[in-house]
Design a protein around this motif. Structure first.
Motif, PDB file in Angstrom:
ATOM      1  N   ARG A 128      45.447  42.970  42.738  1.00 42.60           N
ATOM      2  CA  ARG A 128      45.362  44.403  42.473  1.00 42.60           C
ATOM      3  C   ARG A 128      46.746  45.037  42.411  1.00 42.60           C
ATOM      4  O   ARG A 128      47.009  45.914  41.568  1.00 42.60           O
ATOM      5  CB  ARG A 128      44.524  45.066  43.567  1.00 42.60           C
ATOM      6  CG  ARG A 128      44.255  46.540  43.342  1.00 42.60           C
ATOM      7  CD  ARG A 128      43.325  47.090  44.404  1.00 42.60           C
ATOM      8  NE  ARG A 128      42.034  46.402  44.373  1.00 42.60           N
ATOM      9  CZ  ARG A 128      41.042  46.678  45.222  1.00 42.60           C
ATOM     10  NH1 ARG A 128      41.212  47.610  46.148  1.00 42.60           N
ATOM     11  NH2 ARG A 128      39.899  46.022  45.126  1.00 42.60           N
ATOM     12  N   GLN A 180      43.161  39.028  46.631  1.00 41.22           N
ATOM     13  CA  GLN A 180      42.643  40.174  45.888  1.00 41.22           C
ATOM     14  C   GLN A 180      43.623  41.343  45.922  1.00 41.22           C
ATOM     15  O   GLN A 180      43.841  41.998  44.894  1.00 41.22           O
ATOM     16  CB  GLN A 180      41.292  40.592  46.461  1.00 41.22           C
ATOM     17  CG  GLN A 180      40.176  39.584  46.238  1.00 41.22           C
ATOM     18  CD  GLN A 180      38.864  40.020  46.867  1.00 41.22           C
ATOM     19  OE1 GLN A 180      38.817  41.009  47.601  1.00 41.22           O
ATOM     20  NE2 GLN A 180      37.798  39.280  46.593  1.00 41.22           N
ATOM     21  N   TYR A 195      41.084  37.997  50.810  1.00 43.87           N
ATOM     22  CA  TYR A 195      41.429  39.418  50.751  1.00 43.87           C
ATOM     23  C   TYR A 195      42.875  39.621  50.330  1.00 43.87           C
ATOM     24  O   TYR A 195      43.167  40.516  49.523  1.00 43.87           O
ATOM     25  CB  TYR A 195      41.173  40.048  52.117  1.00 43.87           C
ATOM     26  CG  TYR A 195      41.537  41.503  52.189  1.00 43.87           C
ATOM     27  CD1 TYR A 195      40.739  42.476  51.605  1.00 43.87           C
ATOM     28  CD2 TYR A 195      42.701  41.913  52.852  1.00 43.87           C
ATOM     29  CE1 TYR A 195      41.084  43.813  51.673  1.00 43.87           C
ATOM     30  CE2 TYR A 195      43.055  43.243  52.918  1.00 43.87           C
ATOM     31  CZ  TYR A 195      42.234  44.196  52.332  1.00 43.87           C
ATOM     32  OH  TYR A 195      42.584  45.522  52.402  1.00 43.87           O
TER      33      TYR A 195
END
Length: 478
Positions: A126, A122, A119
């Motif tokens: 992003r 990611q 997570y």
């Protein structure tokens, strides 16, 4: 009680006893399976830590030894004795459940940490993507403006502003030198189909002098390559119909379309075209189109959808008409299609005024017919009524150009006419004209509502450009 009832009771008791034995066997087998699994994990743990149990393998001096590890197998059997095995089983039987829960908790912690790491990666990717979009949006077209001047191998330009001013002063004093041995073709730019007065005053001005002048009837919202093919057909039709060579004057995207026609179809047009004048044309591209359609910036998908709706759905055009004016498309096109060297080319660019008074300037772009006005009995009165029905359509085009020019000046520090920067309008190898007065991108085709009689108008400037183009052609022939 009959013998049949007694037999039935014995049979039922036998069935229940067998079910009880089967249940006990399954229970013992399941417990043994769990214990074996736990013993296997414990044995692996002992093998890794090399723990030696007391009383196992002693030599004559009483020292514990570990020879071939006979007490450790897949089920943690110690010295092959049932008593020792039972003791170990008794010792670790109470540790099975706590160690099992410990193993589950450890695996849960490892998986939770792994999911957390995934997570975080990611989120980091992003965040990098958003930062890249923000930087690309803020950077805009800073690296693309003026790329033609920085590209090695491009032909240098020649300044023809002084000669242009001389010809313009002569025209204002009544010296008209345009010959009637050419056909003059005016090529409109983007969105010209929605401005009925586009180049109308210039065509009327040339026709009054007895010159053959035409406005190219092309789809202004089509792609550059499509319009190049249309212009090629148009030029050949004019040439074979009149027997005269054609002088081209293109404004804005019209100049880009005309240059594309000469670049792609030069073999067919080399003896039919006498010269090309590009007036405020984004030959190198324009930051307005690039900033709107640039991929990878913030809200690029939404902006493109809006432009596709406006151009494709609302005005029935082609989005490629705007895409072909971006820096990326212009770089690709110029790399693959070079302008011919033996055709005289003039490129004119201007600077828009950003003074506060210009914001209120209006432009006359069309006429609106009002058929409900009353008619009179006489012919003169009817003519007067018809003239009265033509109401001018006034749009603040100049005000919009002034705001765009101010935006480009504040963001990029570049001089422009509101849509095209001065550096992007200079065609390599051409004669560059820089007018002394300031006027915006729409001034050359749409007359201002307030005119200054002491200043030259757009018709006189177009005549000076074409006169200068004829002189350049004569020099090349000599």
């Amino acid at each position: 009680m009959s013998s049949f009832d007694l037999c039935s009771i014995l049979t039922m008791e036998d069935i229940f006893s067998r079910l009880l034995n089967l249940t006990s066997y399954i229970n013992q087998t399941f417990i043994r399976f769990i214990e074996d699994v736990m013993f296997r994990d414990v044995s692996r743990w002992f093998e890794d830590s090399e723990v030696i149990f007391c009383g196992v393998g002693c030599n004559e001096r009483g020292d514990s030894v570990l020879e071939d590890r006979p007490f450790i197998d897949s089920r943690l059997q110690i010295v092959n004795t049932s008593s020792n095995y039972g003791g170990v089983r008794f010792i670790f039987k109470g540790l099975i459940l706590p160690m099992y829960f410990f193993e589950c908790a450890w695996r849960l912690a490892v998986e939770s940490w792994r999911c957390f790491c995934i997570y975080m990666r990611q989120m980091q990717a992003r965040a990098k993507g958003i930062l890249f979009r923000v930087l690309k949006t803020l950077r805009g077209s800073s690296d693309d403006i003026g790329w033609l001047q920085r590209t090695p191998g491009m032909a240098p330009v020649e300044d023809g502003s002084v000669r242009f001013q001389e010809l313009l002063q002569g025209i204002r004093s009544g010296q008209h030198k345009l010959p009637d041995s050419f056909v003059y073709l005016l090529i409109p730019g983007l969105f010209s189909n929605h401005g009925p007065l586009y180049f109308v005053s210039t065509k009327r001005f040339f026709s009054k002098m007895g010159l053959a002048c035409h406005i190219a009837k092309i789809h202004s919202e089509a792609s550059v390559e499509h319009n190049a093919w249309e212009l090629k057909q148009y030029i050949e039709e004019l040439y074979w119909g009149s027997g005269k060579r054609v002088l081209l004057l293109g404004h804005s995207k019209g100049g880009v379309d005309a240059a594309a026609a000469l670049s792609i179809y030069y073999r067919e047009l080399r003896n039919k075209v006498a010269g090309l004048a590009l007036v405020q044309s984004p030959y190198g591209g324009t930051p307005i189109a690039s900033d709107i359609l640039r991929e990878g910036q913030i809200a690029d998908v939404e902006t493109r959808r809006i432009m596709e709706f406006l151009i494709c759905k609302l005005i029935k055009g082609d989005i490629r008409a705007l895409e072909d004016l971006t820096y990326e498309r212009r770089k690709e096109f110029i790399k693959n299609h070079k302008l011919p060297n033996n055709i005289p080319i003039i490129s004119l660019h201007s600077e828009a005024s950003v003074a506060p008074g210009v914001i209120a300037t209006m432009s006359h772009i069309a006429h609106a017919e009002l058929p409900w006005l009353p008619r009179f009995g006489t012919e003169d009165a009817e003519d007067a009524a018809k003239a009265a029905r033509r109401v001018p359509v006034i749009v603040p085009v100049s005000a919009a150009m002034a705001l765009c020019a101010l935006h480009l000046q504040l963001r990029y520090g570049e001089k422009s006419d509101g849509l095209v920067t001065c550096r992007d309008a200079e065609v390599p190898g051409s004669v560059v004209v820089k007018p002394s007065r300031k006027f915006d991108h729409s001034w050359m085709v749409y007359s201002s509502w307030t005119k200054d009689p002491t200043e030259p108008d757009s018709c006189e400037m177009c005549e000076a450009l074409l006169t200068m183009l004829v002189e350049l052609g004569s020099k090349i022939q000599k």
